[in-house]
Write a protein that holds these residues in place. Structure first.
Motif, PDB file in Angstrom:
ATOM      1  N   LEU A 145      44.220  26.998  -3.485  1.00 46.55           N
ATOM      2  CA  LEU A 145      43.298  27.856  -2.952  1.00 46.55           C
ATOM      3  C   LEU A 145      43.519  29.262  -2.828  1.00 46.55           C
ATOM      4  CD1 LEU A 145      41.769  25.605  -0.068  1.00 46.55           C
ATOM      5  CD2 LEU A 145      41.048  25.873  -2.601  1.00 46.55           C
ATOM      6  N   SER A 146      42.807  30.104  -3.100  1.00 47.41           N
ATOM      7  CA  SER A 146      42.842  31.678  -2.970  1.00 47.41           C
ATOM      8  C   SER A 146      41.506  32.245  -2.523  1.00 47.41           C
ATOM      9  CB  SER A 146      43.697  32.318  -4.191  1.00 47.41           C
ATOM     10  OG  SER A 146      42.532  32.309  -5.210  1.00 47.41           O
ATOM     11  N   TRP A 147      41.658  33.211  -1.948  1.00 49.75           N
ATOM     12  CA  TRP A 147      40.533  33.928  -1.524  1.00 49.75           C
ATOM     13  C   TRP A 147      41.063  35.646  -0.953  1.00 49.75           C
ATOM     14  CZ3 TRP A 147      42.925  30.238   1.533  1.00 49.75           C
ATOM     15  CH2 TRP A 147      43.611  30.479   2.320  1.00 49.75           C
ATOM     16  N   GLN A 148      39.975  36.291  -0.876  1.00 47.89           N
ATOM     17  CA  GLN A 148      40.312  37.836  -0.485  1.00 47.89           C
ATOM     18  C   GLN A 148      40.492  37.797   0.947  1.00 47.89           C
ATOM     19  OE1 GLN A 148      36.885  39.920  -2.082  1.00 47.89           O
ATOM     20  NE2 GLN A 148      37.412  39.734  -4.218  1.00 47.89           N
ATOM     21  N   PRO A 149      41.420  38.367   1.421  1.00 49.12           N
ATOM     22  CA  PRO A 149      41.658  38.684   2.708  1.00 49.12           C
ATOM     23  C   PRO A 149      40.547  39.561   3.422  1.00 49.12           C
ATOM     24  CG  PRO A 149      43.171  40.055   1.673  1.00 49.12           C
ATOM     25  CD  PRO A 149      42.415  39.210   0.685  1.00 49.12           C
ATOM     26  N   LEU A 150      40.342  39.367   4.777  1.00 44.35           N
ATOM     27  CA  LEU A 150      39.406  39.888   5.415  1.00 44.35           C
ATOM     28  C   LEU A 150      40.114  41.344   5.930  1.00 44.35           C
ATOM     29  CD1 LEU A 150      37.793  37.421   7.763  1.00 44.35           C
ATOM     30  CD2 LEU A 150      36.630  38.570   5.665  1.00 44.35           C
ATOM     31  N   ALA A 151      39.454  42.330   5.729  1.00 39.41           N
ATOM     32  CA  ALA A 151      40.182  43.438   6.248  1.00 39.41           C
ATOM     33  C   ALA A 151      39.675  44.015   7.607  1.00 39.41           C
ATOM     34  CB  ALA A 151      39.397  44.706   5.324  1.00 39.41           C
TER      35      ALA A 151
ATOM     36  N   GLU B 244      35.427  36.212  18.166  1.00 38.27           N
ATOM     37  CA  GLU B 244      35.780  35.477  16.823  1.00 38.27           C
ATOM     38  C   GLU B 244      35.542  36.460  15.588  1.00 38.27           C
ATOM     39  OE1 GLU B 244      31.855  33.981  18.240  1.00 38.27           O
ATOM     40  OE2 GLU B 244      33.839  34.042  19.209  1.00 38.27           O
ATOM     41  N   PRO B 245      36.034  36.101  14.462  1.00 37.47           N
ATOM     42  CA  PRO B 245      35.575  36.850  13.304  1.00 37.47           C
ATOM     43  C   PRO B 245      33.972  36.420  13.110  1.00 37.47           C
ATOM     44  CG  PRO B 245      37.837  35.744  12.937  1.00 37.47           C
ATOM     45  CD  PRO B 245      37.304  35.243  14.283  1.00 37.47           C
ATOM     46  N   GLN B 246      33.377  37.480  12.483  1.00 31.13           N
ATOM     47  CA  GLN B 246      31.943  37.160  12.362  1.00 31.13           C
ATOM     48  C   GLN B 246      31.741  37.152  10.831  1.00 31.13           C
ATOM     49  OE1 GLN B 246      29.854  36.770  15.035  1.00 31.13           O
ATOM     50  NE2 GLN B 246      31.548  36.680  16.168  1.00 31.13           N
ATOM     51  N   ILE B 247      32.512  37.264  10.077  1.00 27.23           N
ATOM     52  CA  ILE B 247      32.646  37.587   8.455  1.00 27.23           C
ATOM     53  C   ILE B 247      33.445  36.185   7.984  1.00 27.23           C
ATOM     54  CG2 ILE B 247      32.789  38.849   6.660  1.00 27.23           C
ATOM     55  CD1 ILE B 247      32.584  41.407   8.364  1.00 27.23           C
ATOM     56  N   ALA B 248      32.806  35.691   7.025  1.00 23.60           N
ATOM     57  CA  ALA B 248      33.835  34.464   6.213  1.00 23.60           C
ATOM     58  C   ALA B 248      34.408  35.132   5.215  1.00 23.60           C
ATOM     59  CB  ALA B 248      32.734  33.542   5.872  1.00 23.60           C
ATOM     60  N   PRO B 249      35.544  34.810   4.720  1.00 26.95           N
ATOM     61  CA  PRO B 249      36.415  35.216   3.628  1.00 26.95           C
ATOM     62  C   PRO B 249      35.506  34.899   2.415  1.00 26.95           C
ATOM     63  CG  PRO B 249      37.630  33.861   4.873  1.00 26.95           C
ATOM     64  CD  PRO B 249      36.207  33.711   5.402  1.00 26.95           C
ATOM     65  N   VAL B 250      35.450  35.718   1.272  1.00 29.85           N
ATOM     66  CA  VAL B 250      34.757  35.773   0.219  1.00 29.85           C
ATOM     67  C   VAL B 250      35.812  35.535  -1.064  1.00 29.85           C
ATOM     68  CG1 VAL B 250      32.726  37.217   0.860  1.00 29.85           C
ATOM     69  CG2 VAL B 250      34.799  38.222  -0.189  1.00 29.85           C
ATOM     70  N   GLY B 251      35.327  35.197  -2.301  1.00 35.13           N
ATOM     71  CA  GLY B 251      36.031  34.944  -3.394  1.00 35.13           C
ATOM     72  C   GLY B 251      36.828  33.960  -3.543  1.00 35.13           C
TER      73      GLY B 251
ATOM     74  N   VAL C 169      42.643  39.685  12.062  1.00 41.53           N
ATOM     75  CA  VAL C 169      42.680  38.183  11.694  1.00 41.53           C
ATOM     76  C   VAL C 169      44.358  37.585  11.618  1.00 41.53           C
ATOM     77  CG1 VAL C 169      42.511  36.765   9.518  1.00 41.53           C
ATOM     78  CG2 VAL C 169      40.941  38.437   9.935  1.00 41.53           C
ATOM     79  N   LEU C 170      44.325  36.613  12.490  1.00 37.59           N
ATOM     80  CA  LEU C 170      45.962  36.003  12.636  1.00 37.59           C
ATOM     81  C   LEU C 170      46.012  35.039  11.935  1.00 37.59           C
ATOM     82  CD1 LEU C 170      45.911  35.923  16.693  1.00 37.59           C
ATOM     83  CD2 LEU C 170      46.936  37.912  15.013  1.00 37.59           C
ATOM     84  N   GLY C 171      44.936  34.336  11.245  1.00 37.32           N
ATOM     85  CA  GLY C 171      45.297  33.114  10.309  1.00 37.32           C
ATOM     86  C   GLY C 171      43.901  32.762   9.763  1.00 37.32           C
ATOM     87  N   TYR C 172      43.751  31.858   8.795  1.00 42.35           N
ATOM     88  CA  TYR C 172      42.989  31.076   8.238  1.00 42.35           C
ATOM     89  C   TYR C 172      42.831  29.723   8.316  1.00 42.35           C
ATOM     90  CZ  TYR C 172      42.344  35.812   5.946  1.00 42.35           C
ATOM     91  OH  TYR C 172      42.095  36.994   5.746  1.00 42.35           O
ATOM     92  N   GLU C 173      41.630  28.915   8.424  1.00 43.77           N
ATOM     93  CA  GLU C 173      41.684  27.482   8.431  1.00 43.77           C
ATOM     94  C   GLU C 173      40.974  26.963   6.783  1.00 43.77           C
ATOM     95  OE1 GLU C 173      39.873  25.483  11.628  1.00 43.77           O
ATOM     96  OE2 GLU C 173      40.960  26.976  13.163  1.00 43.77           O
ATOM     97  N   VAL C 174      41.630  26.050   6.266  1.00 45.29           N
ATOM     98  CA  VAL C 174      41.018  25.559   5.287  1.00 45.29           C
ATOM     99  C   VAL C 174      40.522  24.203   5.491  1.00 45.29           C
ATOM    100  CG1 VAL C 174      41.817  24.775   2.622  1.00 45.29           C
ATOM    101  CG2 VAL C 174      42.637  26.831   3.841  1.00 45.29           C
TER     102      VAL C 174
ATOM    103  N   LEU D 144      42.415  25.965  -7.866  1.00 46.97           N
ATOM    104  CA  LEU D 144      42.840  25.724  -8.975  1.00 46.97           C
ATOM    105  C   LEU D 144      43.529  24.265  -8.943  1.00 46.97           C
ATOM    106  CD1 LEU D 144      43.888  26.564 -11.887  1.00 46.97           C
ATOM    107  CD2 LEU D 144      45.963  27.713 -10.877  1.00 46.97           C
ATOM    108  N   SER D 145      43.301  23.493  -9.778  1.00 48.05           N
ATOM    109  CA  SER D 145      44.174  22.145  -9.570  1.00 48.05           C
ATOM    110  C   SER D 145      45.550  22.281 -10.306  1.00 48.05           C
ATOM    111  CB  SER D 145      43.336  21.178 -10.374  1.00 48.05           C
ATOM    112  OG  SER D 145      44.022  19.857 -10.636  1.00 48.05           O
TER     113      SER D 145
END
Length: 191
Positions: free
Chosen positions: A172-178, A152-159, A186-191, A163-164
């Motif tokens: 929501l926005s974030w920098q994608p994991l390289a 499983e990914p060991q690094i969390a997204p940053v940034g 990375v197949l997807g993200y959970e919010v 925005l309301s």
């Protein structure tokens, strides 16, 4: 042979497949035509031989962390050339000099899983799959590159920013994991 002299009463049949049952018929011919065929001979099985056809579509990947999953297309029965047929799997980490060898004795097998806690996630391996029977070891496939299982990914997204947009929506926005050896694909993200 296509044509045998009329005074000859035996022939050698060549280029038969090993470990296959055959039956034979003989027909007489002359300038007028070809007669009726003889009754079939008794079934005769050719002798066994070392298999010469390597498995195809060697690939793999996936599996759990610390696993190397290797797959191939099984060799058909008529190409096994004898009893005691199985598969030889050889693999090594990319860049290593030492091959690891394993055998799978099941004719129907099309997969081998190597488990070792020292395997890093998504490590590339050079892989070859070959064949054997009671007569000996046959041909190996060409080298394929197969990756070990992911973790499983060991690094969390940053940034992460919010925005309301309205009274009921937030964007929501974030920098994608390289892609790298720690995050894998990375197949997807959970919010």
């Amino acid at each position: 042979p296509e044509v045998i002299n009329g005074r000859t009463h035996k022939a050698t049949v060549v280029e038969l497949s090993p470990w296959v049952e055959y039956e034979f018929r003989v027909v007489a011919s002359n300038g007028v035509g070809i007669g009726e065929p003889s009754r079939p001979s008794a079934l005769l099985k050719t002798k066994a031989a070392v298999p010469v056809v390597a498995p195809t579509n060697v690939s793999g990947g996936g599996g759990s962390c610390s696993e190397l999953v290797i797959t191939w297309e099984p060799v058909s029965e008529e190409l096994q050339n004898g009893e005691g047929f199985g598969y030889v799997i050889v693999f090594r980490p990319l860049g290593s000099a030492t091959w690891t060898k394993a055998a799978v004795a099941s004719v129907e097998s099309s997969k081998y899983v190597y488990r070792n806690e020292s395997i890093s996630p998504l490590s590339p391996f050079e892989v070859k799959v070959g064949v054997y029977n009671n007569e000996g070891e046959g041909t190996l496939s060409s080298v394929s590159i197969v990756y070990s299982g992911e973790d499983e990914p060991q690094i969390a997204p940053v940034g992460v920013s919010a925005l309301s947009v309205s009274a009921a929506e937030v964007e929501l926005s974030w920098q994608p994991l390289a892609w790298n050896r720690h995050t894998g694909r990375v197949l997807g993200y959970e919010v």
